[in-house]
Design an enzyme around this catalytic site. Structure first.
Site, PDB file in Angstrom:
ATOM      1  N   HIS A 143     112.772   4.662  62.406  1.00 16.80           N
ATOM      2  CA  HIS A 143     113.288   5.554  61.463  1.00 16.80           C
ATOM      3  C   HIS A 143     112.181   6.834  59.900  1.00 16.80           C
ATOM      4  O   HIS A 143     112.736   7.156  60.111  1.00 16.80           O
ATOM      5  CB  HIS A 143     113.190   3.811  59.701  1.00 16.80           C
ATOM      6  CG  HIS A 143     113.555   4.711  58.426  1.00 16.80           C
ATOM      7  ND1 HIS A 143     114.789   4.270  58.134  1.00 16.80           N
ATOM      8  CD2 HIS A 143     113.252   4.760  57.326  1.00 16.80           C
ATOM      9  CE1 HIS A 143     114.489   4.047  56.630  1.00 16.80           C
ATOM     10  NE2 HIS A 143     113.644   5.355  56.615  1.00 16.80           N
ATOM     11  N   GLU A 144     111.165   5.953  60.938  1.00 17.61           N
ATOM     12  CA  GLU A 144     110.039   7.326  60.006  1.00 17.61           C
ATOM     13  C   GLU A 144     109.850   8.584  60.558  1.00 17.61           C
ATOM     14  O   GLU A 144     109.966   9.373  60.439  1.00 17.61           O
ATOM     15  CB  GLU A 144     108.719   6.944  59.675  1.00 17.61           C
ATOM     16  CG  GLU A 144     108.392   5.351  58.748  1.00 17.61           C
ATOM     17  CD  GLU A 144     108.627   5.953  57.558  1.00 17.61           C
ATOM     18  OE1 GLU A 144     109.686   7.076  57.280  1.00 17.61           O
ATOM     19  OE2 GLU A 144     108.887   5.092  57.101  1.00 17.61           O
ATOM     20  N   HIS A 147     112.738  10.710  59.869  1.00 17.48           N
ATOM     21  CA  HIS A 147     112.718  11.325  58.366  1.00 17.48           C
ATOM     22  C   HIS A 147     111.853  12.846  59.185  1.00 17.48           C
ATOM     23  O   HIS A 147     112.238  14.005  58.892  1.00 17.48           O
ATOM     24  CB  HIS A 147     111.894  10.583  57.767  1.00 17.48           C
ATOM     25  CG  HIS A 147     112.395   9.853  56.554  1.00 17.48           C
ATOM     26  ND1 HIS A 147     113.733   9.989  56.439  1.00 17.48           N
ATOM     27  CD2 HIS A 147     112.630   8.847  57.141  1.00 17.48           C
ATOM     28  CE1 HIS A 147     113.917   8.604  55.385  1.00 17.48           C
ATOM     29  NE2 HIS A 147     113.341   7.810  55.360  1.00 17.48           N
ATOM     30  N   GLU A 225     117.503   7.843  53.162  1.00 23.09           N
ATOM     31  CA  GLU A 225     117.349   5.800  53.694  1.00 23.09           C
ATOM     32  C   GLU A 225     118.467   5.999  54.661  1.00 23.09           C
ATOM     33  O   GLU A 225     118.520   5.112  55.721  1.00 23.09           O
ATOM     34  CB  GLU A 225     116.973   5.460  53.000  1.00 23.09           C
ATOM     35  CG  GLU A 225     116.204   5.883  52.262  1.00 23.09           C
ATOM     36  CD  GLU A 225     114.185   5.223  52.984  1.00 23.09           C
ATOM     37  OE1 GLU A 225     114.064   5.235  53.400  1.00 23.09           O
ATOM     38  OE2 GLU A 225     114.339   6.561  53.013  1.00 23.09           O
TER      39      GLU A 225
END
Length: 297
Positions: A143-144, A147, A225
């Site tokens: 997830h990070e 980003h 998100e």
């Protein structure tokens, strides 16, 4: 389905940024009308201020963000599992290896920062490392890393900069209303209907634009998100790891350290749990909604 969701979220983010610039132009027109008697001049000044703010935010140091959040950088020897997971996800995403940081906090959380993949960093809490298994940690780090790969952090910092510029201009305009705006209006005893409409527009812009800017900033954060969740599944090829991680994040205690509003939007999970009414202003979508989207991908 995955790529359609990512493309849809990217389009929505572009639209939201355009709304930001429209709000900036509106508040600039209001201030220009009240101060200079020239709405167009105010728009130009506002856009210049917004551009300066955005550039300065883009080039802020990653080290400053980590220092604000009391994170310390770790090596491969200090945190091998975390380091190797970040390394693996960066390799799959085809981006440079980010710097790795740890926050001493019992809550379950993580975030990424940096204006581009070349100067990015990932940080996780000690609480998250204690609770997550390998698959769940991969989901969170995926997830990070998403980003970083998707340049979400740059978009977020631009949004923060534009919101700050709008707040600044609104504050300046409000002060003018008290100390200078009245004098200019008194000089026009016979105001036309158009001037009355412009005055009403200016007042509404000063009052509502900062609130609208905050809501747009929250909307951008929420779309980021959802997109990062979908991109994490693309990297790990395992939606169940992130789903399981999100379920644990949903039961995480509040962060022990104080987190400023600008940093709060960076985290994978909201640092503080709020009431249902306050949830309208969350920087993060409800975790139940995020899990539901992942289960129907």
């Amino acid at each position: 389905m995955l790529y359609q969701q990512i493309a849809r979220n990217k389009r929505r983010t572009v639209y939201l940024l355009l709304v930001f610039f429209l709000l900036l132009a509106a508040i600039g027109a209001a201030v220009g009308y009240l101060w200079l008697g020239n709405a167009l001049g105010g728009i130009v000044i506002a856009l210049i201020i917004g551009f300066i703010y955005a550039i300065s935010m883009i080039f802020q140091s990653t080290a400053v963000v980590m220092q604000m959040n009391h994170a310390r950088e770790v090596t491969e020897e200090e945190a091998p599992q975390l380091y190797h997971t970040v390394e693996d996800m960066a390799l799959v995403a085809k981006i440079p290896m980010p710097r790795v940081f740890i926050l001493e906090d019992n809550s379950l959380n993580a975030f990424a920062t940096g204006s581009s993949p070349d100067n990015a960093a990932v940080a996780v809490t000690t609480g998250l490392l204690d609770v997550m298994n390998r698959e769940e940690l991969e989901g969170v780090i995926g997830h990070e890393i998403s980003h970083i790969r998707n340049y979400d952090i740059r978009i977020s910092t631009i949004a923060v900069a534009l919101a700050s510029a709008i707040t600044l201009l609104s504050s300046v305009g409000s002060r003018m209303m008290w100390f200078g705006g009245g004098n200019r209006r008194d000089d026009r005893e016979s105001s036309s209907g158009l001037e009355i409409l412009l005055l009403v527009f200016s007042l509404l812009s000063l009052i509502l634009a900062p609130l609208a800017a905050s809501l747009v900033q929250l909307a951008i954060s929420r779309q980021r998100e959802y997109q990062a969740d979908a991109s994490s599944v693309e990297l790990t090829r395992n939606p169940y790891g992130l789903i399981s991680a999100l379920k644990k994040l949903d039961h995480s205690p509040d962060m022990e350290q104080e987190v400023d509003n600008a940093s709060a939007a960076l985290y994978i999970n909201s640092p503080k749990k709020e009431s249902n009414l306050q949830s309208l202003f969350f920087t993060h979508p409800p975790i139940a909604d995020r899990i539901d989207r992942l289960e129907h991908m």
